[in-house]
Design a protein around this motif. Structure first.
Motif, PDB file in Angstrom:
ATOM      1  N   ASP A 161       0.836  -1.203   0.000  1.00 14.43           N
ATOM      2  CA  ASP A 161       0.000   0.000   0.000  1.00 14.43           C
ATOM      3  C   ASP A 161       0.871   1.254   0.000  1.00 14.43           C
ATOM      4  O   ASP A 161       0.616   2.216  -0.727  1.00 14.43           O
ATOM      5  CB  ASP A 161      -0.913   0.015   1.230  1.00 14.43           C
ATOM      6  N   VAL A 162       1.899   1.230   0.841  1.00 14.05           N
ATOM      7  CA  VAL A 162       2.817   2.368   0.927  1.00 14.05           C
ATOM      8  C   VAL A 162       3.586   2.534  -0.377  1.00 14.05           C
ATOM      9  O   VAL A 162       3.762   3.657  -0.881  1.00 14.05           O
ATOM     10  CB  VAL A 162       3.784   2.190   2.116  1.00 14.05           C
ATOM     11  N   LEU A 163       4.026   1.419  -0.948  1.00 18.08           N
ATOM     12  CA  LEU A 163       4.759   1.464  -2.215  1.00 18.08           C
ATOM     13  C   LEU A 163       3.916   2.086  -3.319  1.00 18.08           C
ATOM     14  O   LEU A 163       4.403   2.901  -4.111  1.00 18.08           O
ATOM     15  CB  LEU A 163       5.189   0.052  -2.610  1.00 18.08           C
ATOM     16  N   ARG A 164       2.645   1.709  -3.379  1.00 14.93           N
ATOM     17  CA  ARG A 164       1.765   2.292  -4.402  1.00 14.93           C
ATOM     18  C   ARG A 164       1.608   3.795  -4.192  1.00 14.93           C
ATOM     19  O   ARG A 164       1.525   4.566  -5.160  1.00 14.93           O
ATOM     20  CB  ARG A 164       0.413   1.581  -4.383  1.00 14.93           C
ATOM     21  N   GLY A 165       1.566   4.225  -2.939  1.00  8.57           N
ATOM     22  CA  GLY A 165       1.492   5.653  -2.663  1.00  8.57           C
ATOM     23  C   GLY A 165       2.740   6.381  -3.126  1.00  8.57           C
ATOM     24  O   GLY A 165       2.680   7.459  -3.727  1.00  8.57           O
ATOM     25  N   ILE A 166       3.896   5.779  -2.877  1.00 10.97           N
ATOM     26  CA  ILE A 166       5.165   6.362  -3.321  1.00 10.97           C
ATOM     27  C   ILE A 166       5.177   6.486  -4.836  1.00 10.97           C
ATOM     28  O   ILE A 166       5.613   7.493  -5.397  1.00 10.97           O
ATOM     29  CB  ILE A 166       6.346   5.499  -2.845  1.00 10.97           C
ATOM     30  N   ALA A 167       4.695   5.443  -5.518  1.00 11.80           N
ATOM     31  CA  ALA A 167       4.727   5.412  -6.982  1.00 11.80           C
ATOM     32  C   ALA A 167       3.855   6.493  -7.605  1.00 11.80           C
ATOM     33  O   ALA A 167       4.099   6.907  -8.739  1.00 11.80           O
ATOM     34  CB  ALA A 167       4.289   4.040  -7.482  1.00 11.80           C
ATOM     35  N   THR A 168       2.845   6.950  -6.877  1.00  8.64           N
ATOM     36  CA  THR A 168       1.988   8.020  -7.400  1.00  8.64           C
ATOM     37  C   THR A 168       2.452   9.401  -6.955  1.00  8.64           C
ATOM     38  O   THR A 168       1.764  10.392  -7.180  1.00  8.64           O
ATOM     39  CB  THR A 168       0.524   7.810  -6.953  1.00  8.64           C
ATOM     40  N   GLY A 169       3.627   9.449  -6.308  1.00  6.92           N
ATOM     41  CA  GLY A 169       4.207  10.736  -5.934  1.00  6.92           C
ATOM     42  C   GLY A 169       3.718  11.302  -4.621  1.00  6.92           C
ATOM     43  O   GLY A 169       3.916  12.486  -4.343  1.00  6.92           O
ATOM     44  N   GLN A 170       3.078  10.478  -3.791  1.00  2.00           N
ATOM     45  CA  GLN A 170       2.572  10.961  -2.510  1.00  2.00           C
ATOM     46  C   GLN A 170       3.690  11.078  -1.478  1.00  2.00           C
ATOM     47  O   GLN A 170       4.635  10.295  -1.470  1.00  2.00           O
ATOM     48  CB  GLN A 170       1.491  10.018  -1.974  1.00  2.00           C
ATOM     49  N   SER A 171       3.554  12.043  -0.599  1.00  2.00           N
ATOM     50  CA  SER A 171       4.483  12.189   0.515  1.00  2.00           C
ATOM     51  C   SER A 171       4.082  11.231   1.635  1.00  2.00           C
ATOM     52  O   SER A 171       2.992  10.637   1.606  1.00  2.00           O
ATOM     53  CB  SER A 171       4.449  13.627   1.046  1.00  2.00           C
ATOM     54  N   ASN A 172       4.940  11.085   2.633  1.00  2.00           N
ATOM     55  CA  ASN A 172       4.612  10.232   3.772  1.00  2.00           C
ATOM     56  C   ASN A 172       3.320  10.692   4.445  1.00  2.00           C
ATOM     57  O   ASN A 172       2.495   9.876   4.868  1.00  2.00           O
ATOM     58  CB  ASN A 172       5.755  10.244   4.791  1.00  2.00           C
ATOM     59  N   VAL A 186       4.273   5.105   8.578  1.00  2.00           N
ATOM     60  CA  VAL A 186       4.609   5.112   7.155  1.00  2.00           C
ATOM     61  C   VAL A 186       6.127   5.103   6.976  1.00  2.00           C
ATOM     62  O   VAL A 186       6.665   4.357   6.146  1.00  2.00           O
ATOM     63  CB  VAL A 186       3.997   6.339   6.445  1.00  2.00           C
ATOM     64  N   LYS A 187       6.836   5.919   7.752  1.00  2.00           N
ATOM     65  CA  LYS A 187       8.294   5.964   7.653  1.00  2.00           C
ATOM     66  C   LYS A 187       8.899   4.599   7.940  1.00  2.00           C
ATOM     67  O   LYS A 187       9.867   4.176   7.279  1.00  2.00           O
ATOM     68  CB  LYS A 187       8.856   7.010   8.622  1.00  2.00           C
ATOM     69  N   ASN A 188       8.334   3.894   8.924  1.00  2.00           N
ATOM     70  CA  ASN A 188       8.840   2.559   9.242  1.00  2.00           C
ATOM     71  C   ASN A 188       8.621   1.601   8.079  1.00  2.00           C
ATOM     72  O   ASN A 188       9.497   0.791   7.742  1.00  2.00           O
ATOM     73  CB  ASN A 188       8.155   2.013  10.501  1.00  2.00           C
ATOM     74  N   HIS A 189       7.445   1.688   7.451  1.00  2.00           N
ATOM     75  CA  HIS A 189       7.155   0.828   6.302  1.00  2.00           C
ATOM     76  C   HIS A 189       8.083   1.160   5.133  1.00  2.00           C
ATOM     77  O   HIS A 189       8.537   0.256   4.421  1.00  2.00           O
ATOM     78  CB  HIS A 189       5.701   0.984   5.867  1.00  2.00           C
ATOM     79  N   VAL A 190       8.349   2.459   4.930  1.00  2.00           N
ATOM     80  CA  VAL A 190       9.245   2.861   3.846  1.00  2.00           C
ATOM     81  C   VAL A 190      10.639   2.278   4.079  1.00  2.00           C
ATOM     82  O   VAL A 190      11.255   1.717   3.159  1.00  2.00           O
ATOM     83  CB  VAL A 190       9.322   4.395   3.725  1.00  2.00           C
ATOM     84  N   SER A 191      11.142   2.389   5.300  1.00  2.00           N
ATOM     85  CA  SER A 191      12.466   1.845   5.619  1.00  2.00           C
ATOM     86  C   SER A 191      12.514   0.342   5.373  1.00  2.00           C
ATOM     87  O   SER A 191      13.488  -0.187   4.823  1.00  2.00           O
ATOM     88  CB  SER A 191      12.822   2.141   7.081  1.00  2.00           C
ATOM     89  N   SER A 192      11.445  -0.351   5.757  1.00  2.00           N
ATOM     90  CA  SER A 192      11.389  -1.793   5.590  1.00  2.00           C
ATOM     91  C   SER A 192      11.363  -2.189   4.112  1.00  2.00           C
ATOM     92  O   SER A 192      12.097  -3.086   3.680  1.00  2.00           O
ATOM     93  CB  SER A 192      10.155  -2.358   6.300  1.00  2.00           C
ATOM     94  N   LEU A 193      10.537  -1.516   3.327  1.00  2.00           N
ATOM     95  CA  LEU A 193      10.441  -1.900   1.911  1.00  2.00           C
ATOM     96  C   LEU A 193      11.712  -1.531   1.144  1.00  2.00           C
ATOM     97  O   LEU A 193      12.105  -2.234   0.196  1.00  2.00           O
ATOM     98  CB  LEU A 193       9.180  -1.330   1.264  1.00  2.00           C
TER      99      LEU A 193
END
Length: 216
Positions: A161-172, A186-193
């Motif tokens: 879910d977080v990855l898809r948000g990143i791919a559409t240019g969304q901020s944390n 969200v930051k924790n999920h970003v670090s993990s992925l």
């Protein structure tokens, strides 16, 4: 205040960008350079938070300047400004460590938001540029999608879910609002992925995820 340095060899472009940035209460342009060499000297002197860097400049281009800045001052975020004809520069800028990639014809609100996102330590790349970078990698691979190893550990549903948000240019912050979770989560999920994808930033995460077929 977010301190910004502009680097572009066209005076009208520098003036235009400064005009739109000066309208924002939390942004201030501390200097403007006409080439990469000037940008390096001004970064050393002024220590801005964000550099808006054109790629095609005399004396030293934006890619070379970006590489020097990210090596000497890794805390400073560089946003590369590019045009549709600059695919090779975007790829090289990726290697040089730029944290943002914006098209010069982007809306003023998009550029302003990109500055804020990068100033927070995040990264941003416009989806249209991501597609062009991936297309270039495919071209260099002879028309085939570049081979890549599968993930040793798959992404969780929330990480996807977080990855898809990143791919559409969304901020944390935007991802957190959409998923109804905290920005810290969200930051924790970003670090993990990022760790699972074996990449160093959000831009490379998008590119690797597209290679793996995780996102379109």
């Amino acid at each position: 205040m977010i301190r910004i340095l502009l680097a572009d060899d066209q005076t009208l472009v520098r003036q235009g960008i400064q005009t739109l940035l000066d309208l924002e209460e939390d942004l201030i342009v501390v200097g403007a350079a006409a080439n990469g060499q000037q940008a390096l000297a001004m970064v050393e002197q002024m220590q801005p938070d964000v550099v808006l860097m054109d790629v095609r400049m005399p004396v030293m281009d934006g890619v070379a300047a970006t590489g020097e800045i990210t090596k000497r001052w890794p805390h400073i975020g560089v946003i590369i400004l590019t045009t549709f004809d600059d695919d090779e520069y975007v790829i090289e800028g990726l290697k040089a460590g730029a944290r943002g990639y914006m098209l010069k014809d982007a809306d003023s609100s998009e550029i302003v938001e990109a500055v804020r996102i990068v100033a927070r330590g995040e990264a941003l790349i416009q989806p249209s540029i991501t597609r062009k970078v991936l297309a270039e990698f495919t071209r260099l691979a002879g028309g085939r999608a570049p081979a890549t190893l599968p993930l040793a550990e798959p992404l969780t549903e929330r990480e996807m879910d977080v990855l898809r948000g990143i791919a559409t240019g969304q901020s944390n912050r935007e991802i957190a609002d959409q998923l109804c979770i905290s920005e810290g989560t969200v930051k924790n999920h970003v670090s993990s992925l990022l760790a699972k994808l074996a990449v160093r930033d959000r831009t490379q995460a998008i590119i690797r995820a597209r290679k793996l077929g995780l996102i379109e």
